[in-house]
Design a protein around this motif. Structure first.
Motif, mmCIF file in Angstrom:
data_model
loop_
_atom_site.group_PDB
_atom_site.id
_atom_site.type_symbol
_atom_site.label_atom_id
_atom_site.label_comp_id
_atom_site.label_asym_id
_atom_site.label_seq_id
_atom_site.Cartn_x
_atom_site.Cartn_y
_atom_site.Cartn_z
ATOM 1 N N ILE A 75 -20.695 23.545 6.200
ATOM 2 C CA ILE A 75 -19.798 22.831 7.115
ATOM 3 C C ILE A 75 -18.742 22.141 6.275
ATOM 4 C CG2 ILE A 75 -19.656 21.021 8.860
ATOM 5 C CD1 ILE A 75 -22.757 21.456 9.228
ATOM 6 N N GLY A 76 -17.488 22.467 6.518
ATOM 7 C CA GLY A 76 -16.403 21.807 5.795
ATOM 8 C C GLY A 76 -16.376 20.328 6.125
ATOM 9 N N ALA A 77 -16.059 19.524 5.115
ATOM 10 C CA ALA A 77 -16.115 18.065 5.305
ATOM 11 C C ALA A 77 -15.147 17.591 6.377
ATOM 12 C CB ALA A 77 -15.806 17.356 3.987
ATOM 13 N N LEU A 78 -14.054 18.325 6.591
ATOM 14 C CA LEU A 78 -13.060 17.885 7.571
ATOM 15 C C LEU A 78 -13.307 18.465 8.964
ATOM 16 C CD1 LEU A 78 -9.736 17.908 5.517
ATOM 17 C CD2 LEU A 78 -11.116 15.954 6.228
ATOM 18 N N THR A 79 -14.445 19.103 9.165
ATOM 19 C CA THR A 79 -14.773 19.606 10.506
ATOM 20 C C THR A 79 -14.915 18.415 11.457
ATOM 21 O OG1 THR A 79 -15.981 21.370 9.423
ATOM 22 C CG2 THR A 79 -16.327 21.108 11.791
ATOM 23 N N MET A 87 0.831 -1.203 0.000
ATOM 24 C CA MET A 87 0.000 0.000 0.000
ATOM 25 C C MET A 87 0.867 1.254 0.000
ATOM 26 S SD MET A 87 -2.855 1.156 2.759
ATOM 27 C CE MET A 87 -1.612 1.484 4.007
ATOM 28 N N ASP A 88 0.517 2.200 -0.847
ATOM 29 C CA ASP A 88 1.215 3.488 -0.881
ATOM 30 C C ASP A 88 0.476 4.516 -0.034
ATOM 31 O OD1 ASP A 88 3.308 2.717 -2.491
ATOM 32 O OD2 ASP A 88 2.132 3.028 -4.324
ATOM 33 N N PHE A 89 1.214 5.528 0.325
ATOM 34 C CA PHE A 89 0.659 6.569 1.184
ATOM 35 C C PHE A 89 1.077 7.918 0.615
ATOM 36 C CE2 PHE A 89 0.765 9.477 4.762
ATOM 37 C CZ PHE A 89 -0.389 9.161 5.441
ATOM 38 N N ARG A 90 0.079 8.803 0.408
ATOM 39 C CA ARG A 90 0.402 10.157 -0.042
ATOM 40 C C ARG A 90 -0.352 11.158 0.799
ATOM 41 N NH1 ARG A 90 -0.132 10.007 -6.508
ATOM 42 N NH2 ARG A 90 0.307 12.238 -6.407
ATOM 43 N N ARG A 91 0.242 12.339 0.907
ATOM 44 C CA ARG A 91 -0.433 13.376 1.670
ATOM 45 C C ARG A 91 -0.827 14.510 0.734
ATOM 46 N NH1 ARG A 91 2.487 16.494 6.416
ATOM 47 N NH2 ARG A 91 2.636 18.053 4.766
ATOM 48 N N ALA A 92 -2.088 14.946 0.834
ATOM 49 C CA ALA A 92 -2.533 16.073 0.018
ATOM 50 C C ALA A 92 -2.620 17.315 0.892
ATOM 51 C CB ALA A 92 -3.898 15.762 -0.592
ATOM 52 N N GLY A 93 -2.157 18.446 0.361
ATOM 53 C CA GLY A 93 -2.161 19.683 1.137
ATOM 54 C C GLY A 93 -3.282 20.631 0.737
ATOM 55 N N THR A 94 -3.874 20.408 -0.454
ATOM 56 C CA THR A 94 -4.953 21.275 -0.927
ATOM 57 C C THR A 94 -6.041 20.418 -1.572
ATOM 58 O OG1 THR A 94 -4.026 21.497 -3.147
ATOM 59 C CG2 THR A 94 -3.292 23.112 -1.503
ATOM 60 N N THR A 95 -7.208 21.027 -1.739
ATOM 61 C CA THR A 95 -8.304 20.304 -2.391
ATOM 62 C C THR A 95 -7.920 19.968 -3.832
ATOM 63 O OG1 THR A 95 -9.729 21.732 -1.076
ATOM 64 C CG2 THR A 95 -10.812 20.338 -2.693
ATOM 65 N N ASP A 96 -7.243 20.908 -4.492
ATOM 66 C CA ASP A 96 -6.806 20.650 -5.864
ATOM 67 C C ASP A 96 -5.941 19.399 -5.951
ATOM 68 O OD1 ASP A 96 -8.166 22.826 -6.697
ATOM 69 O OD2 ASP A 96 -6.412 24.173 -6.776
ATOM 70 N N VAL A 136 -4.706 8.260 0.786
ATOM 71 C CA VAL A 136 -4.430 9.681 0.592
ATOM 72 C C VAL A 136 -4.813 10.418 1.874
ATOM 73 C CG1 VAL A 136 -4.795 11.687 -0.859
ATOM 74 C CG2 VAL A 136 -5.056 9.389 -1.827
ATOM 75 N N HIS A 137 -3.819 10.951 2.526
ATOM 76 C CA HIS A 137 -4.067 11.616 3.807
ATOM 77 C C HIS A 137 -4.493 13.064 3.542
ATOM 78 C CE1 HIS A 137 -2.601 13.227 7.876
ATOM 79 N NE2 HIS A 137 -3.713 12.549 8.062
ATOM 80 N N ILE A 138 -5.744 13.372 3.869
ATOM 81 C CA ILE A 138 -6.282 14.703 3.539
ATOM 82 C C ILE A 138 -6.565 15.535 4.787
ATOM 83 C CG2 ILE A 138 -7.319 13.838 1.401
ATOM 84 C CD1 ILE A 138 -10.053 13.957 2.872
#
Lengths: 762, 292
Positions: free
Chosen positions: B67-71, B1-10, B47-49
């Protein structure tokens, strides 16, 4: 100032809360490899195919092991009925069938998947009633050929793994002429010990000796049982115990150690094995499920004239320690309250479920549930107050249990009722309030008498080393109890006492942390050793100070002359002088509580014949029932407990709060039942332990009626607070709802059903 | 399994466009990590968001609350806007799992996991929640009652990320609640969860609008329009509540599981509904604080 009765903080607390304590599952050895078990996916059946060839081929696999290459003998505690691996037949879900050892845990898992296993499923023997039915298949068709441990005598037949019967012969006659007969049946489900640290072991085999690293309650039993299973001398095994993450009785017998031992010898490298939570839950020797039938003959004044109690205990697929526990029904059927004469029968039943075994409060939990629920029922039948009925039948000093054992201090029970009345006046707490109820439950419990020892050695800096295999199971018995006793005996600070973690090569025999024995038994052993150490210290110091030994005292790490504060010598100096003149100062003490006398003709199959060092208990629960959901809120909980002497009151309060918490889990949340012969609850999400928000702050009232033999009078403390909880709560819920709750756990589902039933009644 | 981190919605959107169904989005991890460790999911890419700040927080404008989804549940239970405009959601969020779950678990994760027992779903259903789903192709809006398709099954496409949830604030003369049934006081998967929002007439007397939703009574959280209709025009009298409860029984299909029996769930329905109606009416009349 005396350390006895002082709430000294425990020395191991900081390491535990900061995560620095090294637990059994933290042990890593150089070159260590990893094992996993192939476990039966079904509760009953025959092994048709077991083909491990492909498992050997998996990358990283070092060995695969089945019944074919494991020790051939059946072993056990009372009945020798169990092999290491299932051969031919599987008897419970989770029973080990094969083991693999590999360079990594992942490789071991892959290897398990490569094993080809075909089973022919059989209809399982699901519960004790089914097991008892003569038409039911035998779980062990060859039971009669099994050996029984030397010295034990008890009846076995078919699916009955053990039977205990006590019948004085006059019971039926009393019932025949009794004004009232009250009869009940009670059921309790299993309870998982649910410690934080799953079962595990690391075993290293070198030079013909096995070194076992396992956090365990009873290291010497690991030694002895491993020797039995492997067929080697006990001296070939060394057991070393790191910090334990909880046991509650499930870590008294061997668990995974034998598998690691067999594999370590096979591959010549240290082998580690750890249960995952599902394996642990499925195969742990949980508290047994039980059915208790009870019948009492009563006169118009509420006096109990005779009693009959029958108990079915489900030991699962193998007997384990359950034949010993079959004695508990006789002890509890007629203690606390006088019952006249009584017939008591207990049967331990084989079924196709995971083997059960000791858990804190063994058997007492559901037997007290039966006896004290039944008392409420009798009171209702007679229209008598529930407290009043209890007081009328209450034991007094010198009353006898059904075994004939005399309970000298039984009057402590009356003291407990009086103390309870001061803190929770009965008339006040039972004043009618809607959906509010109160329950009472009393208990006489024992302190486990089995042997222990301790060697005390005075270090050359004046501190004290304690070598013992007494185990600190988390209760504080070692970290507080023994430490404070040793320090008090020699005038030291508790921080100057260092207790060696259990190592069976270093310490003499100890019967482990069970039945609240450690502070009482090993504390007594420490006092004996300390007397000798003190004598040696005084001999040396008397010469150094040029006074008579009779004038010496131990104060604050020094030896001083009584009445002459200026004349003293530090213990370190005494120790150094002693070491290099007469030799190091060290001494060993040993103790075992004598078994109280009982009438040996009172029963057959009574493997645990009396209740040594009895303690006295009274619990009160107040509950409120939510009319919308049926949820039960325990709003107040009071414990009055006789502890003999409180060595560390804070430690004792913690143990009582913990015991009550575990009892509340058993009463309300911890459901462990079956779909056929498979557990329905398969994780800690559905097996619900109480959380912090579910438990009230327990009010604790201590009674200190000293035991003449206990250190400073101390008796066992930590086991019994779990015992009366379920029934105190069940009595309270029954009182609140106005309907009997005779099954554990008491669920909101049952409460709602009863509330609706009550509404429908005219 | 791979792991990536996203910093923006884009970044999330572009990773999803590239990897699609092989990716699993990881926010608080209170469901994903548990399912992964149990072997229930085997994503090729995690994908870590969690640290995409623009997806967290509560925004009130033009009569809508976003309400933001990550609230996190903790934020929802404490946020003054949520407590005023969607008090049932605050009530639900404060009952998700335990303190640890609430501190990291997110409302978006709770919805996308689509558990039949999702605590935040019923209060969002009664608040007419609409979900914004973004992909490389653009943004679309899906009403929550069309989002849940079944157990662990939603209308979200593999290339979409849930960005925010728009809800209709509680009007005046209205009260709402979320009632959760569990055996313990914390760390419970709802045996039944019921959300209600009732709007009363100006006299605080007659129910002019009713919204009801449940979880753990069907493979997915449900709005209950039939039961709602039976409450409208009533004064919350026992007969109306009983009729509405019967309608709930007809639209739901509770099961026996390790947490509770279906019979208990059925038995709870009329009791919870009566309690919810009582609470909503008292709150609508200002006789009781919404939630504290």
């Amino acid at each position: 100032m005396s350390l006895i009765g002082a709430s000294v903080p425990r020395g191991d607390a900081v390491a535990k809360v900061t995560g620095r304590a090294v637990y059994g599952v933290d042990v890593r050895l150089p070159g260590m490899v990893h094992a996993r078990l192939l476990r039966s996916p079904i509760p009953a059946g025959r092994i048709v195919t077991l083909d491990v060839d492909d498992a050997w081929a998996v990358d990283g696999v070092l060995a695969v092991c089945t019944a074919d290459d494991a020790p051939p003998r059946r072993t056990g505690l009372a009945v020798y009925d169990q092999r290491l691996f299932a051969d031919d037949v599987v008897r419970y879900e989770g029973e080990p069938i094969a083991a693999v050892v590999a360079e990594t845990e992942a490789a071991a898992r892959r290897a398990l998947e490569a094993i080809r296993l075909e089973l022919e499923p059989w209809e399982p023997v699901a519960g004790p009633e089914q097991a008892l039915d003569p038409a039911t298949r035998l779980v062990h068709p060859h039971w009669a050929e099994y050996e029984v441990a030397p010295g034990l005598e008890f009846r076995r037949h078919g699916n009955v793994a053990a039977e205990m019967i006590s019948d004085p012969g006059d019971v039926d006659a009393v019932f025949a002429r009794a004004p009232f007969v009250v009869e009940d049946e009670y059921r309790a489900n299993r309870q998982y010990q649910a410690y934080l640290e799953p079962k595990h072991a690391v075993v290293d085999y070198q030079g013909g000796r096995y070194t076992v690293y396992v956090a365990h309650q009873y290291p010497f039993n690991v030694r002895d049982r491993l020797a039995q299973i492997l067929g080697v001398a006990v001296s070939r095994i060394r057991v070393v115990c790191p910090t334990i993450g909880g046991g509650f009785g499930a870590k008294l017998d061997v668990g995974l150690e034998p598998y690691a031992a067999v594999l370590a010898r096979k591959v010549g490298r240290p082998v580690r094995i750890v249960n995952d939570r599902l394996e642990d839950l499925l195969t742990c020797t949980s508290r047994e499920d039980a059915i208790v039938q009870i019948r009492s003959a009563v006169d118009e004044d509420g006096r109990i004239l005779a009693r009959e109690l029958t108990c079915l205990m489900n030991c699962g697929a193998y007997a384990g320690d359950m034949p010993f526990l079959a004695s508990i029904p006789l002890h509890l059927a007629g203690s606390v309250y006088r019952v006249g004469t009584a017939r008591v029968e207990a049967r331990v039943l084989y079924t196709n479920t995971a083997p059960t075994g000791a858990m804190r409060g063994v058997g007492g939990t559901y037997l007290t549930f039966a006896v004290e629920r039944h008392m409420d029922h009798i009171a209702a039948e007679l229209g008598m107050g529930r407290r009043e009925l209890r007081l009328r039948n209450l034991f007094r000093d010198g009353d006898r249990m059904l075994t004939g054992q005399v309970i000298d201090q039984a009057g402590t029970l009356r003291q407990a009722f009086d103390r309870m009345e001061q803190v929770a006046p009965w008339a006040q707490v039972t004043a009618p309030r809607p959906l509010h109820g109160v329950g009472l439950a009393a208990l006489i419990w024992l302190t486990n008498p089995m042997p222990g020892s301790a060697t005390l050695k005075l270090n050359e800096d004046g501190t004290l080393g304690v070598v013992t295999a007494a185990t600190e199971n988390g209760s504080g018995a070692v970290a507080m109890g023994l430490t404070q006793i040793a320090a008090e005996e020699l005038g030291l600070r508790p921080s100057d006492v260092v207790v060696l973690a259990p190592d069976t090569d270093a310490a003499a025999y100890d019967a482990g942390s069970q039945g609240s024995r450690t502070t009482h038994v090993v504390g007594a052993a420490i006092r004996k050793a300390a007397a000798e150490v003190r004598r040696r210290i005084f001999d040396v110091a008397a010469e150094m100070l040029e006074v008579s030994v009779d004038d010496l005292e131990l104060v604050d790490g020094t030896v001083g002359v009584v009445g002459d504060p200026g004349s003293r010598v530090p213990l370190g100096e005494v120790a150094r002088t002693a070491t290099f003149t007469t030799g190091p100062i060290a001494a060993t003490g040993a103790y075992r509580t004598p078994m109280p006398a009982h009438d040996p003709t009172c029963a057959t199959g009574l493997l645990f014949p009396s209740f040594p060092t009895p303690t006295f208990h009274l619990h009160l629960a107040e509950v409120e029932v939510d009319p919308v959901t049926g949820r039960i809120h325990v709003v107040r909980y009071v414990v009055v407990q006789d502890v003999g002497r409180a060595i560390n009151p804070t430690g004792i309060r913690g143990q009582i709060q913990g015991g009550v918490t575990q009892g509340l889990g058993y009463a309300l949340f911890e459901q462990l039942d079956f779909d056929g012969a498979r557990y329905r609850q398969r994780s800690l999400e559905t097996y619900r332990l109480p959380t912090a928000v579910d438990v009230p702050r327990v009010e604790v009232e201590l009674i200190e009626n000293a035991d003449p033999a206990g250190p400073y009078g101390a008796k066992g403390v930590a086991e019994p607070p779990v015992v009366p909880v379920a029934v105190a709560v069940a009595n309270a819920v029954s009182d609140a709802v106005g309907a009997p709750f005779d099954r554990l756990p008491v669920t909101p589902e049952d409460v709602l059903a009863a509330l609706e039933e009550r509404r429908r009644r005219p | 399994m791979d792991f990536r981190r996203a910093g923006t919605t884009d970044e999330i959107v572009s990773i999803l466009a590239e990897v699609g169904p092989d990716a699993t989005l990881l926010a608080g991890g209170t469901d994903v990590m548990v399912q992964y460790l149990r072997g229930e999911i085997a994503p090729k890419l995690l994908v870590h968001i969690e640290q995409v700040d623009e997806l967290a927080g509560v925004d009130e404008a033009d009569g809508r609350v976003d309400i933001g989804a990550l609230t996190t549940h903790l934020t929802l239970s404490e946020d003054p806007v949520i407590r005023r405009t969607v008090p049932g959601l605050a009530e639900a969020a404060s009952q998700v799992g335990g303190h640890q779950t609430q501190a990291v678990g997110t409302v978006g994760g709770n919805l996308c996991n689509a558990s039949p027992a999702a605590d935040t779903a019923p209060p969002l259903l009664v608040a007419d929640a609409e979900l914004r789903l973004r992909s490389a192709a653009g943004t679309r809006t899906v009403p929550l009652d069309r989002f849940f398709l079944g157990r662990r099954h939603t209308a979200r496409r593999p290339d979409e990320v849930l960005t925010s949830i728009a809800v209709r604030p509680l009007p005046s003369h209205a009260g709402e609640t979320y009632l959760k049934v569990g055996r313990r006081g914390a760390m419970e998967v709802a045996i039944v969860g019921l959300a209600a929002r009732l709007v009363l007439d100006d006299d605080g007397d007659v129910v002019t609008d009713a919204r009801l939703a449940v979880c753990s009574m069907a493979p997915r959280p449900l709005r209950l329009p039939d039961a709602e209709r039976l409450l409208v025009g009533s004064r919350g009298e026992p007969e109306a509540v009983a009729a509405a409860a019967d309608a709930v029984q007809e639209t739901t299909e509770p099961i026996d599981d390790a947490r509770a029996r279906a019979a208990y769930r059925r038995r709870l329905v009329p009791r919870l509904l009566a309690e919810a109606v009582r609470l909503c009416m008292r709150r609508a009349r200002g006789e009781e604080e919404s939630w504290s």
